[in-house]
Design a protein around this motif. Structure first.
Motif, short mmCIF file in Angstrom:
data_model
loop_
_atom_site.label_atom_id
_atom_site.label_comp_id
_atom_site.label_asym_id
_atom_site.label_seq_id
_atom_site.Cartn_x
_atom_site.Cartn_y
_atom_site.Cartn_z
N LEU A 149 0.85 -1.18 0.00
CA LEU A 149 0.00 0.00 0.00
C LEU A 149 0.89 1.24 0.00
O LEU A 149 2.03 1.19 0.46
N ILE A 150 0.37 2.35 -0.50
CA ILE A 150 1.15 3.58 -0.64
C ILE A 150 0.46 4.72 0.10
O ILE A 150 -0.76 4.90 0.00
N ALA A 151 1.26 5.49 0.84
CA ALA A 151 0.76 6.69 1.51
C ALA A 151 1.64 7.88 1.13
O ALA A 151 2.85 7.73 0.93
N LEU A 152 1.03 9.05 1.01
CA LEU A 152 1.78 10.30 0.84
C LEU A 152 1.74 11.04 2.17
O LEU A 152 0.67 11.23 2.75
N ILE A 205 -3.69 9.36 2.20
CA ILE A 205 -3.16 10.71 2.15
C ILE A 205 -3.10 11.24 3.58
O ILE A 205 -4.12 11.31 4.26
N LYS A 206 -1.90 11.57 4.03
CA LYS A 206 -1.72 12.10 5.39
C LYS A 206 -1.52 13.60 5.29
O LYS A 206 -0.56 14.07 4.67
N ILE A 207 -2.43 14.36 5.88
CA ILE A 207 -2.30 15.82 5.82
C ILE A 207 -1.61 16.32 7.08
O ILE A 207 -1.78 15.78 8.17
N ASP A 208 -0.82 17.34 6.87
CA ASP A 208 0.12 17.82 7.88
C ASP A 208 -0.57 18.25 9.17
O ASP A 208 -1.72 18.72 9.17
N ARG A 209 0.17 18.10 10.27
CA ARG A 209 -0.33 18.43 11.61
C ARG A 209 -0.75 19.89 11.74
O ARG A 209 -1.52 20.24 12.64
N PHE A 210 -0.26 20.75 10.88
CA PHE A 210 -0.68 22.16 10.90
C PHE A 210 -2.19 22.28 10.88
O PHE A 210 -2.77 23.15 11.54
N PHE A 211 -2.86 21.41 10.13
CA PHE A 211 -4.30 21.52 9.96
C PHE A 211 -5.09 20.99 11.15
O PHE A 211 -6.26 21.32 11.33
N SER A 212 -4.46 20.16 11.99
CA SER A 212 -5.17 19.64 13.17
C SER A 212 -5.04 20.56 14.38
O SER A 212 -5.89 20.53 15.27
N GLN A 213 -4.01 21.37 14.41
CA GLN A 213 -3.79 22.25 15.55
C GLN A 213 -4.81 23.39 15.54
O GLN A 213 -4.89 24.15 14.58
#
Length: 240
Positions: free
Chosen positions: A147-150, A171-179
């Motif tokens: 499996l592939i993740a970005l 797709i892993k979105i950066d921690r900036f968006f969760s803070q």
């Protein structure tokens, strides 16, 4: 620098495992393997030193191999859990990479569909993403069963064009968006965009979730998977 394999065998280098959980129930989907050193060098420092000494390929491949060894041979592992392991684009395009993957395939054949190769974004390696061999190697990996993740989408160099070309499983979105997500209408709009984008093909993972209110907001928006201190800090595997 001493042989990378020797450093792992002596346990100077090792892996911590951070839970990745489904929302909203917080049940574990799997773990991300994170490289650590007993000398307390920051992981980015380890890779930077390896790059300077022309050992990045060796560190990247041996780190991946030993992460799989630690996880899939652990008595605390649950059979249905995934392991996310990081890999650099420069490693994927190396001439020796197919032989390395053959080694992985032989040694971990029963687990290939539980291995998520998490492609690290690096501005220094941004040009590699446009090389035909890179996309071909990704296609070959998926054909084998990986499996592939970005990783860190929204922070690095990944564009929607690259996402479409690679068609990642995660797709892993950066921690900036969760803070402070619960307090930011702007961040919520961006996360909703990714939720909609991932609705049919990829699965969305929000990184860096630390607060209950941000977790609740992410779940309400439709984020299906989260990672962060709220679900567990990197450490030993947590058996059922």
């Amino acid at each position: 620098m001493e042989s990378i394999a020797k450093l792992f065998e002596k346990e100077e280098y090792y892996h911590a495992f951070q839970p990745i959980c489904n929302l909203p129930g917080k049940n574990r989907l799997g773990y991300e393997a994170l490289l650590r050193s007993k000398k307390a060098v920051h992981p980015e420092g380890l890779f930077q030193t390896a790059k300077e000494k022309n050992k990045l390929l060796e560190l990247d491949t041996r780190s991946l191999y030993y992460a799989l060894l630690a996880f899939f041979h652990s008595p605390d592992r649950c059979n249905n859990e995934l392991l996310f392991v990081n890999i650099f684009p420069s490693t994927i395009v190396e001439d020796s990479f197919p032989d390395f993957i053959q080694e992985i395939t032989c040694d971990f054949e029963p687990f290939l569909d539980h291995i998520v190769l998490e492609i690290n974004e690096s501005i220094m390696e941004g040009k590699i993403w446009n090389e035909p061999i890179f996309l071909q190697r990704i296609a070959d990996l998926r054909q084998i069963g990986f499996l592939i993740a970005l990783d860190d989408v929204g922070e690095g160099t990944t564009t929607f064009r690259k996402i479409l070309e690679i068609a990642p499983d995660f797709i892993k979105i950066d921690r900036f968006f969760s803070q402070n997500l619960s307090d930011s209408q702007e961040k919520q709009k961006v996360v909703r965009l990714f939720v909609e984008f991932c609705r049919d093909d990829s699965q969305l993972i929000l990184e860096g979730v630390e607060e209950e209110e941000d977790y609740a907001c992410a779940a309400m928006i439709g984020v299906a998977i989260g990672q962060g201190y709220l679900f567990g800090k990197p450490g030993r595997l947590l058996g059922e």
